[in-house]
Design a protein around this motif. Structure first.
Motif, short mmCIF file in Angstrom:
data_model
loop_
_atom_site.label_atom_id
_atom_site.label_comp_id
_atom_site.label_asym_id
_atom_site.label_seq_id
_atom_site.Cartn_x
_atom_site.Cartn_y
_atom_site.Cartn_z
N SER A 94 -10.10 -7.04 8.15
CA SER A 94 -10.01 -6.13 7.05
C SER A 94 -11.30 -5.13 7.23
O SER A 94 -11.55 -4.33 6.22
CB SER A 94 -10.43 -7.04 5.90
N ILE A 116 -0.56 -8.94 9.78
CA ILE A 116 -1.78 -9.36 9.64
C ILE A 116 -2.10 -10.79 9.62
O ILE A 116 -1.37 -11.40 9.81
CB ILE A 116 -2.22 -9.03 7.86
N ARG A 119 -4.91 -13.05 4.78
CA ARG A 119 -4.54 -12.16 3.51
C ARG A 119 -5.57 -12.39 2.53
O ARG A 119 -5.72 -13.24 1.66
CB ARG A 119 -3.15 -12.62 2.93
N LEU A 126 -7.75 -3.95 2.46
CA LEU A 126 -6.65 -4.47 2.64
C LEU A 126 -5.52 -4.56 1.52
O LEU A 126 -4.35 -4.51 1.79
CB LEU A 126 -7.06 -5.84 2.94
N ALA A 127 -6.01 -4.64 0.30
CA ALA A 127 -4.93 -4.58 -0.81
C ALA A 127 -4.32 -3.43 -1.03
O ALA A 127 -3.39 -3.37 -1.22
CB ALA A 127 -5.75 -4.97 -2.19
N LEU A 130 -1.52 -3.29 1.85
CA LEU A 130 -0.59 -4.02 1.40
C LEU A 130 0.24 -3.48 0.26
O LEU A 130 1.51 -3.59 0.22
CB LEU A 130 -1.14 -5.54 0.94
N ALA A 133 2.37 -0.69 1.93
CA ALA A 133 3.62 -1.31 2.63
C ALA A 133 4.74 -1.84 1.62
O ALA A 133 5.84 -1.42 1.78
CB ALA A 133 3.08 -2.75 3.22
N GLU A 134 4.23 -2.14 0.37
CA GLU A 134 5.14 -2.76 -0.45
C GLU A 134 5.89 -1.35 -1.01
O GLU A 134 7.01 -1.35 -1.20
CB GLU A 134 4.48 -3.29 -1.74
N VAL A 140 5.72 -7.43 5.58
CA VAL A 140 4.41 -7.93 5.97
C VAL A 140 4.65 -9.34 6.48
O VAL A 140 5.13 -10.29 5.94
CB VAL A 140 3.57 -7.98 4.85
N GLU A 142 2.43 -12.41 8.22
CA GLU A 142 1.17 -13.10 8.41
C GLU A 142 1.30 -13.84 9.85
O GLU A 142 1.98 -14.93 9.90
CB GLU A 142 0.58 -14.11 7.41
#
Length: 273
Positions: A94, A116, A119, A126-127, A130, A133-134, A140, A142
């Motif tokens: 991160s 990643i 999380r 990082l949020a 993400l 990405a959404e 995503v 892990e």
């Protein structure tokens, strides 16, 4: 020039231009490069892995104390290398200097998956990644030790994290990757500190990407003895952390390792066999 001088008609000039454009584009399509590209993103990390059927971007640089969007450097660099879409984007951890530029990459380029490690729910950057990405509909994943992807004779293995525990230090949660192409072996270790480098069981390497921009807390003498790389790449730029440290440079020199630095050589392109 022939058209402007009236020697040929406009349709012939246009046809010649289109043919030249086609011949320029064809080589990268018919014979895609097999290479690692360590992009010059200043004090940060960004590495492209290219092979037929496999385009992976590991980190995207960033500016911890600035507002420059590194994707404005990374995306043109990718396009100049013939990359207009990515199969996988890896966010190793991160830290801003690794993942800030990936937000723009996900926004601007088609991406198959985002990988990643941890999380971390408390990390705002990082949020944001993400959330992008959404928004773009990018799955995503892990990843954990043992995960891999391969294509075009190149295999990419996840070496860390194991996922059994998480540290409060983001560097210790870095996604580390091994790259195999025939007999060639390389490792990208994110910002892993020395004790965790030792636990990877890397074996012999041809190329090592020195962890944590050449920090004295990584790339130990023990690791260099274990891996015996002929070459090492240090991704680094102007910084106040004294990266790469004199200790690491001395260790590399004592081990007979050739050093390639993005602050001195710029982007480093490494052909794969």
């Amino acid at each position: 020039m022939a058209w402007l001088r009236g020697w040929i008609r406009p349709p012939v000039a246009l046809g010649t231009w289109l043919l030249c454009a086609l011949l320029t584009a064809l080589p990268s399509r018919l014979d895609p490069p097999r290479q690692l590209v360590f992009l010059d993103v200043g004090q940060g990390d960004s590495t492209l892995i290219q092979a037929p059927g496999l385009r992976v971007l590991v980190d995207g640089g960033g500016t911890p104390h600035g507002d420059y969007d590194l994707s404005r450097t990374v995306i043109p660099a990718l396009r100049s290398l013939g990359v207009s879409a990515l199969d996988v984007v890896v966010a190793t951890h991160s830290d801003t200097d690794h993942i800030e530029g990936l937000v723009g990459v996900l926004r601007e380029l088609p991406v198959g998956e985002l990988w990643i490690g941890q999380r971390d729910p408390d990390n705002e950057l990082l949020a944001e990644l993400l959330a992008m990405a959404e928004e773009r509909g990018i799955p995503v994943r892990e990843v954990r030790r043992g995960d891999y992807v391969q294509a075009g004779g190149v295999r990419l293995d996840i070496l860390w994290p194991e996922g059994h525990f998480w540290s409060t230090e983001p560097n210790e949660n870095s996604v580390a990757l091994g790259i195999t192409a025939g007999e060639f072996r390389a490792a990208l270790l994110g910002d892993l500190p020395a004790p965790l480098e030792h636990s990877l069981g890397l074996g012999r390497l041809d190329l090592l990407k020195a962890a944590h921009h050449g920090s004295r807390h990584s790339t130990s003498a023990t690791l260099l003895t274990q891996t015996a790389p002929a070459d090492a790449v240090i991704s680094v730029g102007y910084n106040t952390f004294r990266h790469p440290s004199d200790e690491v440079l001395t260790r590399l020199d004592a081990a007979g390792v050739r050093v390639w630095r993005t602050d001195q050589q710029g982007s480093v392109i490494w052909p794969l066999p």
